[in-house]
Scaffold this motif. Structure first.
Motif, PDB file in Angstrom:
ATOM      1  N   ILE A   1      -2.852  13.659  -1.169  1.00  0.00           N
ATOM      2  CA  ILE A   1      -2.064  12.080  -1.375  1.00  0.00           C
ATOM      3  C   ILE A   1      -0.799  12.048  -0.327  1.00  0.00           C
ATOM      4  O   ILE A   1      -0.726  11.167   0.160  1.00  0.00           O
TER       5      ILE A   1
ATOM      6  N   GLU B   1       2.051   1.840  -3.488  1.00  0.00           N
ATOM      7  CA  GLU B   1       0.829   2.345  -4.301  1.00  0.00           C
ATOM      8  C   GLU B   1       0.758   3.851  -4.132  1.00  0.00           C
ATOM      9  O   GLU B   1       0.596   4.664  -4.962  1.00  0.00           O
ATOM     10  N   LEU B   2       0.912   4.331  -2.810  1.00  0.00           N
ATOM     11  CA  LEU B   2       0.809   5.606  -2.465  1.00  0.00           C
ATOM     12  C   LEU B   2       1.826   6.383  -2.974  1.00  0.00           C
ATOM     13  O   LEU B   2       1.647   7.503  -3.511  1.00  0.00           O
TER      14      LEU B   2
ATOM     15  N   TYR C   1      -0.797   7.082   6.323  1.00  0.00           N
ATOM     16  CA  TYR C   1      -0.593   5.371   6.343  1.00  0.00           C
ATOM     17  C   TYR C   1       0.964   4.831   6.642  1.00  0.00           C
ATOM     18  O   TYR C   1       0.987   3.681   7.400  1.00  0.00           O
TER      19      TYR C   1
ATOM     20  N   THR D   1       1.149   6.741  -6.699  1.00  0.00           N
ATOM     21  CA  THR D   1       0.221   7.800  -6.872  1.00  0.00           C
ATOM     22  C   THR D   1       0.293   9.083  -6.855  1.00  0.00           C
ATOM     23  O   THR D   1       0.123   9.864  -7.770  1.00  0.00           O
TER      24      THR D   1
ATOM     25  N   ASN E   1       0.761  -1.096   0.169  1.00  0.00           N
ATOM     26  CA  ASN E   1       0.001  -0.137   0.052  1.00  0.00           C
ATOM     27  C   ASN E   1       0.851   1.246   0.061  1.00  0.00           C
ATOM     28  O   ASN E   1       0.644   2.240  -0.604  1.00  0.00           O
TER      29      ASN E   1
ATOM     30  N   GLU F   1      -2.110  11.400   2.927  1.00  0.00           N
ATOM     31  CA  GLU F   1      -2.426  10.097   3.405  1.00  0.00           C
ATOM     32  C   GLU F   1      -1.297   9.302   3.390  1.00  0.00           C
ATOM     33  O   GLU F   1      -1.315   8.274   3.982  1.00  0.00           O
ATOM     34  N   LEU F   2      -0.197   9.573   2.456  1.00  0.00           N
ATOM     35  CA  LEU F   2       1.004   8.829   2.591  1.00  0.00           C
ATOM     36  C   LEU F   2       1.599   8.965   3.988  1.00  0.00           C
ATOM     37  O   LEU F   2       1.919   7.929   4.588  1.00  0.00           O
TER      38      LEU F   2
END
Length: 138
Positions: free
Chosen positions: A47, A26-27, A54, A30, A23, A50-51
Motif C-alpha cells: 500500500i 483514499e490510499l 500515485y 487504506t 484517490n 502504491e501511495l
C-alpha cells in the motif's frame, strides 16, 4: 474509521486533480485502516508503494497542468513536491528497515497534516486559474 474525510470543499477546480487528491486520501485511509487491522507488513509495504507511485503520478500531472497555465508559483509548488517526495521516501526507508508502531503513527500524522495543508493552502492558490477557464476545460 477513515483517517481523512474527503469534502467537496477540498476541490481545486480541476476534475482530474480533484480525483487525484481524492484517490490520495483514499490510499492514506487504506494504509491507516490496514495498520489498524493488523495487516501483514507485506500488505502495508504494498500500500505504501502504491501511495508513493500515485503521489509521483499526481505531482507530474499537476506540475504539467500548472506549467500549461503559466502558474507563477510553479517553482514553489515543485519545491513543495520535491520536499514531500524526500520525506515520504525517508519514512518508507525507515519503515522498511525497522517497522514499529510509533513510526507508522508518525507517517500517518505527517501524511494527514501534509495532505490537508498542501491542498487547503498551496493547491488552493492555483484554484482561480482553473475557475477562470470554461467548465468543459476543467
Amino acid at each position: 474509521m477513515p483517517l481523512i474525510e474527503w469534502k467537496a470543499g477540498y476541490s481545486v477546480g480541476h476534475r482530474d486533480l480533484d480525483a487525484d487528491h481524492e484517490n490520495l486520501v483514499e490510499l492514506i485511509n487504506t494504509l491507516h485502516e490496514s495498520w489498524e487491522n493488523g495487516e501483514d507488513l507485506d500488505v502495508l509495504h504494498g500500500i505504501f508503494g502504491e501511495l508513493l507511485m500515485y503521489t509521483d503520478y499526481h505531482f507530474q500531472r499537476e506540475e504539467r497542468l500548472l506549467e500549461e497555465m503559466a502558474y507563477p508559483a510553479l517553482d514553489k509548488q515543485r519545491e513543495e513536491h520535491a520536499a514531500l517526495r524526500a520525506r515520504v521516501q525517508d519514512f518508507r526507508a525507515r519503515h522498511l528497515a525497522e517497522p514499529n508502531p510509533v513510526l507508522t503513527v508518525e507517517i500517518e500524522d505527517f501524511l494527514k497534516t501534509w495532505m490537508m495543508s498542501h491542498i487547503l493552502e498551496e493547491d488552493m492558490r492555483y484554484k482561480p486559474l482553473f475557475e477562470a477557464r470554461r467548465p468543459s476545460e476543467t
